[in-house]
Design an enzyme around this catalytic site. Sequence first.
Site, PDB file in Angstrom:
ATOM      1  N   SER A  64       0.806  -1.227   0.000  1.00  5.21           N
ATOM      2  CA  SER A  64       0.000   0.000   0.000  1.00  5.21           C
ATOM      3  C   SER A  64       0.836   1.274   0.000  1.00  5.21           C
ATOM      4  O   SER A  64       0.449   2.287   0.568  1.00  5.21           O
ATOM      5  CB  SER A  64      -0.952   0.063   1.212  1.00  5.21           C
ATOM      6  OG  SER A  64      -1.762  -1.050   1.239  1.00  5.21           O
TER       7      SER A  64
ATOM      8  N   GLY B  82       1.484   1.814  -7.624  1.00  3.26           N
ATOM      9  CA  GLY B  82       0.650   1.985  -8.811  1.00  3.26           C
ATOM     10  C   GLY B  82       0.555   3.456  -9.185  1.00  3.26           C
ATOM     11  O   GLY B  82       0.644   3.826 -10.358  1.00  3.26           O
TER      12      GLY B  82
ATOM     13  N   ASP C 128      -4.965  -0.935 -10.051  1.00  4.03           N
ATOM     14  CA  ASP C 128      -3.869  -0.043 -10.461  1.00  4.03           C
ATOM     15  C   ASP C 128      -3.991   0.342 -11.929  1.00  4.03           C
ATOM     16  O   ASP C 128      -3.539   1.418 -12.333  1.00  4.03           O
ATOM     17  CB  ASP C 128      -2.514  -0.703 -10.214  1.00  4.03           C
ATOM     18  CG  ASP C 128      -2.066  -0.505  -8.766  1.00  4.03           C
ATOM     19  OD1 ASP C 128      -2.341   0.574  -8.213  1.00  4.03           O
ATOM     20  OD2 ASP C 128      -1.456  -1.425  -8.192  1.00  4.03           O
TER      21      ASP C 128
ATOM     22  N   ASP D 225       8.604 -11.288  -0.635  1.00  6.88           N
ATOM     23  CA  ASP D 225       7.509 -12.264  -0.746  1.00  6.88           C
ATOM     24  C   ASP D 225       7.975 -13.443  -1.587  1.00  6.88           C
ATOM     25  O   ASP D 225       8.582 -13.236  -2.652  1.00  6.88           O
ATOM     26  CB  ASP D 225       6.305 -11.658  -1.500  1.00  6.88           C
ATOM     27  CG  ASP D 225       5.642 -10.515  -0.751  1.00  6.88           C
ATOM     28  OD1 ASP D 225       5.940 -10.362   0.438  1.00  6.88           O
ATOM     29  OD2 ASP D 225       4.833  -9.795  -1.378  1.00  6.88           O
TER      30      ASP D 225
ATOM     31  N   CYS E 200     -24.758   0.679 -12.935  1.00  2.00           N
ATOM     32  CA  CYS E 200     -24.886  -0.779 -12.998  1.00  2.00           C
ATOM     33  C   CYS E 200     -25.925  -1.274 -11.988  1.00  2.00           C
ATOM     34  O   CYS E 200     -27.113  -1.112 -12.230  1.00  2.00           O
ATOM     35  CB  CYS E 200     -23.528  -1.439 -12.825  1.00  2.00           C
ATOM     36  SG  CYS E 200     -23.510  -3.083 -13.549  1.00  2.00           S
TER      37      CYS E 200
ATOM     38  N   ARG F 208     -24.316  -9.410 -14.949  1.00  2.00           N
ATOM     39  CA  ARG F 208     -24.969 -10.624 -15.439  1.00  2.00           C
ATOM     40  C   ARG F 208     -26.459 -10.383 -15.688  1.00  2.00           C
ATOM     41  O   ARG F 208     -27.053 -10.965 -16.565  1.00  2.00           O
ATOM     42  CB  ARG F 208     -24.780 -11.702 -14.369  1.00  2.00           C
ATOM     43  CG  ARG F 208     -24.756 -13.085 -14.897  1.00  2.00           C
ATOM     44  CD  ARG F 208     -24.189 -14.074 -13.900  1.00  2.00           C
ATOM     45  NE  ARG F 208     -22.839 -14.429 -14.243  1.00  2.00           N
ATOM     46  CZ  ARG F 208     -21.802 -14.370 -13.420  1.00  2.00           C
ATOM     47  NH1 ARG F 208     -21.969 -13.978 -12.177  1.00  2.00           N
ATOM     48  NH2 ARG F 208     -20.616 -14.724 -13.821  1.00  2.00           N
TER      49      ARG F 208
ATOM     50  N   HIS G 276     -20.531   0.982 -16.665  1.00  2.00           N
ATOM     51  CA  HIS G 276     -19.679   1.627 -15.656  1.00  2.00           C
ATOM     52  C   HIS G 276     -18.933   2.824 -16.254  1.00  2.00           C
ATOM     53  O   HIS G 276     -17.778   2.701 -16.660  1.00  2.00           O
ATOM     54  CB  HIS G 276     -18.659   0.627 -15.111  1.00  2.00           C
ATOM     55  CG  HIS G 276     -19.257  -0.442 -14.270  1.00  2.00           C
ATOM     56  ND1 HIS G 276     -19.478  -0.290 -12.916  1.00  2.00           N
ATOM     57  CD2 HIS G 276     -19.694  -1.681 -14.590  1.00  2.00           C
ATOM     58  CE1 HIS G 276     -20.028  -1.392 -12.442  1.00  2.00           C
ATOM     59  NE2 HIS G 276     -20.175  -2.260 -13.430  1.00  2.00           N
TER      60      HIS G 276
ATOM     61  N   GLU H 257     -17.637   5.184 -14.783  1.00  2.00           N
ATOM     62  CA  GLU H 257     -16.512   5.611 -13.928  1.00  2.00           C
ATOM     63  C   GLU H 257     -15.170   5.108 -14.447  1.00  2.00           C
ATOM     64  O   GLU H 257     -14.130   5.677 -14.136  1.00  2.00           O
ATOM     65  CB  GLU H 257     -16.739   5.156 -12.477  1.00  2.00           C
ATOM     66  CG  GLU H 257     -16.640   3.659 -12.196  1.00  2.00           C
ATOM     67  CD  GLU H 257     -17.958   2.901 -12.383  1.00  2.00           C
ATOM     68  OE1 GLU H 257     -18.831   3.402 -13.130  1.00  2.00           O
ATOM     69  OE2 GLU H 257     -18.114   1.809 -11.804  1.00  2.00           O
TER      70      GLU H 257
HETATM   71  N1  GLN Z   1     -25.054  -7.727  -9.647  1.00  2.00           N
HETATM   72  C1  GLN Z   1     -25.549  -7.073 -10.795  1.00  2.00           C
HETATM   73  C2  GLN Z   1     -25.428  -7.943 -12.042  1.00  2.00           C
HETATM   74  O1  GLN Z   1     -24.734  -8.864 -12.117  1.00  2.00           O
HETATM   75  C3  GLN Z   1     -24.844  -5.750 -11.004  1.00  2.00           C
HETATM   76  C4  GLN Z   1     -23.390  -5.877 -11.282  1.00  2.00           C
HETATM   77  C5  GLN Z   1     -22.640  -4.602 -11.116  1.00  2.00           C
HETATM   78  O2  GLN Z   1     -23.114  -3.664 -10.513  1.00  2.00           O
HETATM   79  N2  GLN Z   1     -21.420  -4.572 -11.601  1.00  2.00           N
HETATM   80  O3  GLN Z   1     -26.015  -7.748 -13.033  1.00  2.00           O
END
Ligand code: GLN
Length: 548
Positions: free
Chosen positions: A16, A20, A73, A150, A384, A465, A510, A512
């Site tokens: 930590s 990265g 990272d 390690d 998501c 999923r 996503h 982000e």
């Molecule tokens: N668990 C939900 C799915 O599989 C959302 C997944 C997520 O937020 N990355 O669809």
Amino acid sequence: MNQTKYIFITGGVVSSLGKGLTAAALGTLLENRGLQISIQKFDPYLNVDPGTMSPFQHGEVYVLDDGAETDLDLGHYERFTDTKLTRYNNLTSGQVYKSVLEKERKGEYLGKTVQVIPHVTDMIKERIHRLAEITKADVIITEIGGTTGDIEGLPFLEAIREFALEVGYNNAIFVHVTYVPFIKAAGELKTKPTQQSVAKLREIGIAPHLLVCRTEKPLGKELREKISMFCNVPYKAVIEEKDVDHSIYEVPLMLQRENMDTLICDLLHLEVPAADMTAWQEIIRKLIAPQHCVRIGVVGKYVGLNDAYKSVYEAIIHGGVANDCGVEIEKVDAEDIDLQNPEKTLKGLAGILVPGGFGERGTEGKIIAAKYARENHIPYLGLCLGMQIATIEFARHVLGLEQAHSMEFDANTPHPVIWLMEEQKDVEHKGGTMRLGAQDCHLREGSLALELYGSKIVKERHRHRFEFNNQYREQFEQAGLAISGTTSGNELVEMVEIKKHPFYIACQFHPEFQSKPNHPHPLFSGFIEACMQDPAKVHPQSNPESKV
Ligand code: GLN
């Protein structure tokens, strides 16, 4: 073609330390010198990728365009630089052994005894060469995960030792990131752990060219001399990397002040101009002294762990930069929300964000948070799982389908508004089996989504999923939950939004993962802008939470 140059970054004393970040920040500097770079991470664990690991174990799983589930990272690498990463930028011991064993089963080792040296190490070296070939980068930065000493990391260290010897020390150098602790009782910084860590590296044949010393306090001349002498590196190669005051994005500037990039370019015989960091400095100014400040609630289940929603926190900060606004991130544990009285926890928040996630825990709290945002006209951004939550909430409280749920949490719900796609039903194998990676999303005319993106087709990364159940589309649309984005053939719902709300938008992907401080993601910029509309919630003081 020019000879590719290689920089290997190892870490010592403790984990930590921000290796990265150091790798990423070095990437920023080299890119700003006009070099084409790529950054690679080696992870010594045996999982094939972090996709199967809990965020509590490993922090966020960072997804790339090609669908690779990688170490967080790589998120730093993409945020700090313009390089596009692929699955070849993250290598785990699990992948190495898997490849070696597959090769052995095919008989490709021609009767030889298969060993760590040379077979495992050769496989690792091959992956460094392969990245150089694929990316055609001028410089490849390779970060070796774990800490020197390690057992697990030894094959990687042996491989980079051999690699550097083979390509020559004009073309490959070693940077060791180490820790210089401040011992309160003695009132002093101590160099011994660094000395021992370097000694450990030299034992296995690696003599670092540069030492990056992580420290709380300035090292001072004497300590730098001591480190230089006992660790056998020139004085100017002792680089101080002090804890940042405000933002992780200060690190490139800090390393530049220490002349780290100049030194590296000299060692590698790279004749390039100095890095122009003017634009980057302006970002830092906005981070340190923004005009305004808002408080954003992130309602999740892994809030106790800073790394679990890393990219989300960063993207919120970038959204702030876009609006010259500081953001104070309130991490709300969904389980702490009083379902009867959510105001207790959520009052005063300028915006509410529900990020991705798996598993049932905290779901009801998130649903109530989404309801609170919808009813109280508080800007809401769902990512998501956050979109699935918004859908369930709307179904239950607006459509009146009280038992609506996602099949992930209730397989027998009478109203599976979020359900499993056909192709996911028979999947038994874990790892790499979700809907993964960048896919096109088509935005509807007249939607807030289109207004924010300013482009009809966008590419966003997925990792999930479950999907929005098309059978309910019409019902939702009629009641005011508009479908604003779909896959190219309109097969799957990608985005939803509520028109009669200042800002209520959610996406199945996503965003982000594609936000950078110098290119804030439009959904996040729009979200923060919306959060600044209520004057009662905009504070003049700055309090950027950028160290999360
Ligand atoms: N668990 C939900 C799915 O599989 C959302 C997944 C997520 O937020 N990355 O669809």
